[in-house]
Design an enzyme around this catalytic site. Structure first.
Site, short mmCIF file in Angstrom:
data_model
loop_
_atom_site.label_atom_id
_atom_site.label_comp_id
_atom_site.label_asym_id
_atom_site.label_seq_id
_atom_site.Cartn_x
_atom_site.Cartn_y
_atom_site.Cartn_z
N LEU A 100 0.71 -1.06 -0.10
CA LEU A 100 0.06 -0.06 0.10
C LEU A 100 0.88 1.32 -0.03
O LEU A 100 1.94 1.35 0.94
CB LEU A 100 -0.91 0.09 1.32
CG LEU A 100 -2.19 -0.68 1.18
CD1 LEU A 100 -2.87 -0.68 2.77
CD2 LEU A 100 -3.10 -0.20 0.33
N ASP A 101 0.70 2.21 -0.80
CA ASP A 101 1.31 3.48 -0.66
C ASP A 101 1.36 3.95 0.65
O ASP A 101 0.19 3.93 1.40
CB ASP A 101 0.82 4.42 -1.84
CG ASP A 101 0.99 4.28 -3.14
OD1 ASP A 101 2.05 3.60 -3.54
OD2 ASP A 101 0.17 4.33 -4.19
N PRO A 102 2.29 4.87 0.94
CA PRO A 102 2.17 5.62 2.53
C PRO A 102 1.08 6.52 2.67
O PRO A 102 0.38 6.32 3.82
CB PRO A 102 3.61 6.34 2.33
CG PRO A 102 4.48 5.58 1.45
CD PRO A 102 3.54 5.19 0.21
N ALA A 110 -2.03 5.71 1.79
CA ALA A 110 -3.18 4.73 1.72
C ALA A 110 -3.30 4.35 3.03
O ALA A 110 -2.28 3.99 3.70
CB ALA A 110 -3.03 3.93 0.65
#
Length: 309
Positions: free
Chosen positions: A31-33, A35
């Site tokens: 997951l992107d930071p 998100a």
């Protein structure tokens, strides 16, 4: 894990690994930071199951902001171009079905995709041109939950490798304007739901982490099963293939002859040293794949030791 905003997926894994005293750990789908939401983490020998967990369908709640594109396709990036008009709700509803099914998607410039042996995001940060080829991805659901005239909330279910940031970008372009992903929360991966996940601050020590670990079959609930005998379990345990018909497939989960490459979890009644059993008393023996000649073991579940080692 229910990942907090601002943390990278690797930071979560690093914390779990440190709490367990250096035990191997890996996440099943980053997951992107920016998100939040569900981040499955496999520890110990279960790291060999990461690819099977990560292959499950992923469910999200996404907020798409219309009227402005960014260089990262999300709210952390720099604006690209002048502001654009926001679409009408009817226009959004009209085009959403075009993004459902198997589609070609160009990944974001700021992604981990490889370009000439280098990560795309590293090239983008260095100001280098990034040309990414489209990938074939799968979108199972894309549903409008609400819209205030600028920000739309969407429910999404997608297959592996699908970028929600790219969906937001492409949706804005398809509507004749621009858009970026404002927020993203992952609500599910395969059989797992974020409602049952733990937050990092609720796992202060090894005992707390160990209490949250699940049996390996829990990670494979989305994969059809093969019931094998004790003798067949011994063959698989030594990396030997099984001919079709030697094991019984669960008729409720799989029907008809398997296609080449189809994956099953081979299970047997719990007998030492078959390893930890699930609630039905079955233990994972191996993960197998269909070949023209039978079931070939992809991962043999080594029953010696414990999952936390």
């Amino acid at each position: 894990m229910d990942k907090d905003e601002g943390l990278s997926s690797f930071a979560v894994v690093r914390r779990i690994r440190a709490t367990l005293g250096g035990v191997r750990a890996g996440h099943a789908g980053s997951l992107d930071p920016f998100a939040t939401g569900l981040l499955p983490v496999c520890v110990g020998r279960a790291t060999r199951l990461v690819r099977f967990v990560a292959s499950g369908a992923k469910r999200y709640r996404a907020r798409v902001c219309f009227g402005q594109a960014t260089d990262t396709d999300d709210g952390t990036g720099q604006p690209l171009g002048p502001p654009a008009a926001c679409p009408e709700p009817s226009a959004i509803l009209r085009v959403l079905p075009e993004f459902v099914g198997e589609i070609d998607q160009v990944p974001p410039r700021y992604s981990a995709k490889q370009v000439g042996g280098r990560r795309a995001y590293r090239l983008a940060r260095a100001g280098r041109p990034v040309r990414l080829a489209p990938s074939r991805v799968r979108v199972d659901e894309l549903r409008l939950l609400g819209y205030d005239g600028k920000v739309a909330e969407l429910a999404c279910q997608v297959g592996p490798g699908t970028y929600i940031r790219a969906l937001a970008r492409d949706l804005g372009e398809r509507l004749g304007g621009a858009a970026h992903l404002a927020t993203l929360r992952r609500t599910g991966v395969g059989p797992f739901e974020v409602s049952t996940a733990a937050r990092l601050d609720a796992l202060p020590d090894r005992e707390a982490v160990m209490a949250r670990l699940l049996d390996p079959l829990s990670a494979l609930r989305g994969i059809p099963r093969l019931s094998v005998s004790e003798e067949e379990a011994g063959l698989l345990g030594h990396g030997r293939p099984l001919p079709f018909g030697a094991a019984d497939e669960d008729a409720d989960e799989a029907a008809g002859p398997p296609s080449e490459g189809e994956v099953r979890s081979a299970v047997a009644a719990r007998r030492p040293p078959a390893g930890p059993a699930d609630e039905s008393g079955l233990a994972l023996i191996a993960v197998v794949s269909a070949t023209p000649h039978g079931w070939r073991p992809l991962v043999v579940w080594n029953a010696r030791g414990s999952d936390g080692e």
